[in-house]
Motif scaffolding. Structure first.
Motif, mmCIF file in Angstrom:
data_model
loop_
_atom_site.group_PDB
_atom_site.id
_atom_site.type_symbol
_atom_site.label_atom_id
_atom_site.label_comp_id
_atom_site.label_asym_id
_atom_site.label_seq_id
_atom_site.Cartn_x
_atom_site.Cartn_y
_atom_site.Cartn_z
ATOM 1 N N LEU A 255 -3.906 -30.642 28.119
ATOM 2 C CA LEU A 255 -3.341 -30.774 26.743
ATOM 3 C C LEU A 255 -1.773 -30.395 26.585
ATOM 4 C CD1 LEU A 255 -6.319 -29.618 24.772
ATOM 5 C CD2 LEU A 255 -5.775 -31.910 25.335
ATOM 6 N N THR A 256 -1.197 -29.857 27.478
ATOM 7 C CA THR A 256 -0.159 -28.999 27.324
ATOM 8 C C THR A 256 1.355 -29.738 27.778
ATOM 9 O OG1 THR A 256 -0.218 -28.152 29.583
ATOM 10 C CG2 THR A 256 -1.165 -26.773 27.899
ATOM 11 N N VAL A 257 1.029 -31.281 28.083
ATOM 12 C CA VAL A 257 2.237 -31.987 28.584
ATOM 13 C C VAL A 257 3.058 -32.045 27.528
ATOM 14 C CG1 VAL A 257 3.050 -34.185 29.301
ATOM 15 C CG2 VAL A 257 0.917 -33.239 30.175
ATOM 16 N N GLY A 262 8.189 -30.761 25.507
ATOM 17 C CA GLY A 262 8.949 -30.978 24.326
ATOM 18 C C GLY A 262 9.766 -29.812 23.805
ATOM 19 N N GLY A 263 9.656 -28.744 24.569
ATOM 20 C CA GLY A 263 10.177 -27.469 24.223
ATOM 21 C C GLY A 263 9.719 -26.860 23.032
ATOM 22 N N THR A 264 8.522 -27.346 22.536
ATOM 23 C CA THR A 264 8.031 -26.706 21.500
ATOM 24 C C THR A 264 8.016 -24.980 21.564
ATOM 25 O OG1 THR A 264 6.471 -28.123 21.414
ATOM 26 C CG2 THR A 264 6.043 -26.362 20.029
ATOM 27 N N PRO A 265 8.633 -24.446 20.457
ATOM 28 C CA PRO A 265 8.813 -22.990 20.494
ATOM 29 C C PRO A 265 7.567 -22.272 20.813
ATOM 30 C CG PRO A 265 9.838 -23.795 18.368
ATOM 31 C CD PRO A 265 9.354 -25.036 19.288
ATOM 32 N N GLY A 266 7.560 -21.333 21.762
ATOM 33 C CA GLY A 266 6.250 -20.575 22.058
ATOM 34 C C GLY A 266 5.847 -21.243 23.708
ATOM 35 N N TYR A 267 6.377 -22.517 23.768
ATOM 36 C CA TYR A 267 5.641 -23.512 24.777
ATOM 37 C C TYR A 267 6.855 -23.748 25.850
ATOM 38 C CZ TYR A 267 1.351 -23.431 22.480
ATOM 39 O OH TYR A 267 0.171 -23.072 21.632
ATOM 40 N N GLU A 271 10.355 -19.439 28.369
ATOM 41 C CA GLU A 271 9.443 -18.573 27.570
ATOM 42 C C GLU A 271 8.141 -18.149 28.188
ATOM 43 O OE1 GLU A 271 10.916 -19.571 23.037
ATOM 44 O OE2 GLU A 271 8.852 -20.452 23.807
ATOM 45 N N ILE A 272 7.562 -19.520 28.895
ATOM 46 C CA ILE A 272 6.316 -19.225 29.871
ATOM 47 C C ILE A 272 6.527 -18.204 30.872
ATOM 48 C CG2 ILE A 272 4.735 -20.581 31.198
ATOM 49 C CD1 ILE A 272 3.978 -20.728 28.361
#
Length: 279
Positions: A255-257, A262-267, A271-272
């Motif tokens: 589900l994480t593609v 998309g560079g979603t904050p926290g993802y 950051e990872i």
């Protein structure tokens, strides 16, 4: 219940056999019967010896599923020994780290022989017995069947073909009462993945594990038992109206593609990476 389980000498196959051995016979008429197939004689004999201690009846069979004649012979032996068959768990698989431009024809063929053709041959041989019992087929695919996974060469393609073949079986054989489904694991602790992320003594493997855990919504790698639980659900009566599905057992990784790309904050990948380094 009477099972044929391939790749039963280790990993997910062994976990399926172990869980199945503790499952009471649905009719209450006798022990669970397990035909355990593996190409490693020592491993499959050891698993059979251990599971006999639970009261299960075990038939260990040394089989190389790359041999087109082997699958049918093994199923015949199991059906003869058990007087029928209720579930085929086609779990054995192989992979190789080959970029497509370097992939040999022999590796290409062997990958499809074991990962795809073997399930067809096993299922075709088991068809009469499964028709009689209105039984089930469960195959181990992979989230790589949906998401290309370099540098695994033909692994992703062979698993994608496996998924479609299982769906074809679901459609064609449903009228005979046979259900056919897949489970698709994500990263899972098995002997096959030890070098990649399972060897705690290796710095690269430890770093890879931390990263893989960090990109997974559940922040962990699956155990073989996690996959086995899903397999036995699909093989059993509680899934009696489920056929043709591919059940991801990946902790939400598939589900994480969009969040990751998309560079979603926290993802975001940076950051990872920071999270993984801090663990």
């Amino acid at each position: 219940m009477r099972y044929v389980i391939t790749g039963a000498g280790s990993g997910i196959g062994q976990a399926v056999a172990t869980l199945a051995s503790h499952t009471a016979d649905s009719a209450g008429t006798g022990p669970v019967r397990l035909a355990l197939l593996d190409r490693d004689a020592e491993s499959v004999e050891a698993v059979a010896a251990e599971l006999r201690g639970t009261g299960a009846e075990c038939l260990p069979l040394v089989v190389d599923l790359g041999d087109p004649a082997a699958a049918g012979k093994a199923v015949e032996q199991a059906v003869s020994a058990f007087g029928g068959l209720d579930a085929l768990v086609s779990n054995a698989g192989i992979s190789s780290a080959d970029a497509l431009e370097d992939l040999s024809l022999d590796t290409y063929q062997r990958t499809f022989d074991v990962n795809t053709r073997a399930t067809f041959l096993l299922a075709r041989a088991a068809f009469p017995a499964l028709r009689d019992s209105r039984g089930a087929i469960v195959a181990t695919a992979s989230i790589s069947a949906t998401h290309p996974t370099p540098p695994l060469g033909m692994y992703s393609a062979s698993k994608a073909a496996l998924k479609m073949m299982i769906q074809q079986m679901a459609v064609e054989w449903g009228r005979h009462g046979i259900r056919a489904n897949c489970v698709s694991p994500g990263p899972t602790d098995t002997g096959l993945t030890r070098g990649s992320f399972g060897d705690a003594r290796d710095a690269a493997a430890r770093a890879n594990r931390r990263y893989r855990e960090a990109v997974s919504p559940m922040r962990k790698i699956a155990r073989a038992q996690d996959i086995a639980e899903a397999v036995l659900f699909l093989a059993g009566p509680r899934a009696g109206h489920i056929t043709g599905v591919d059940l991801p057992v990946d902790g939400g990784l598939s589900l994480t593609v969009m969040p990751l790309t998309g560079g979603t904050p926290g993802y975001r990948l940076d950051e990872i990476a920071q999270e993984a380094t801090a663990r």
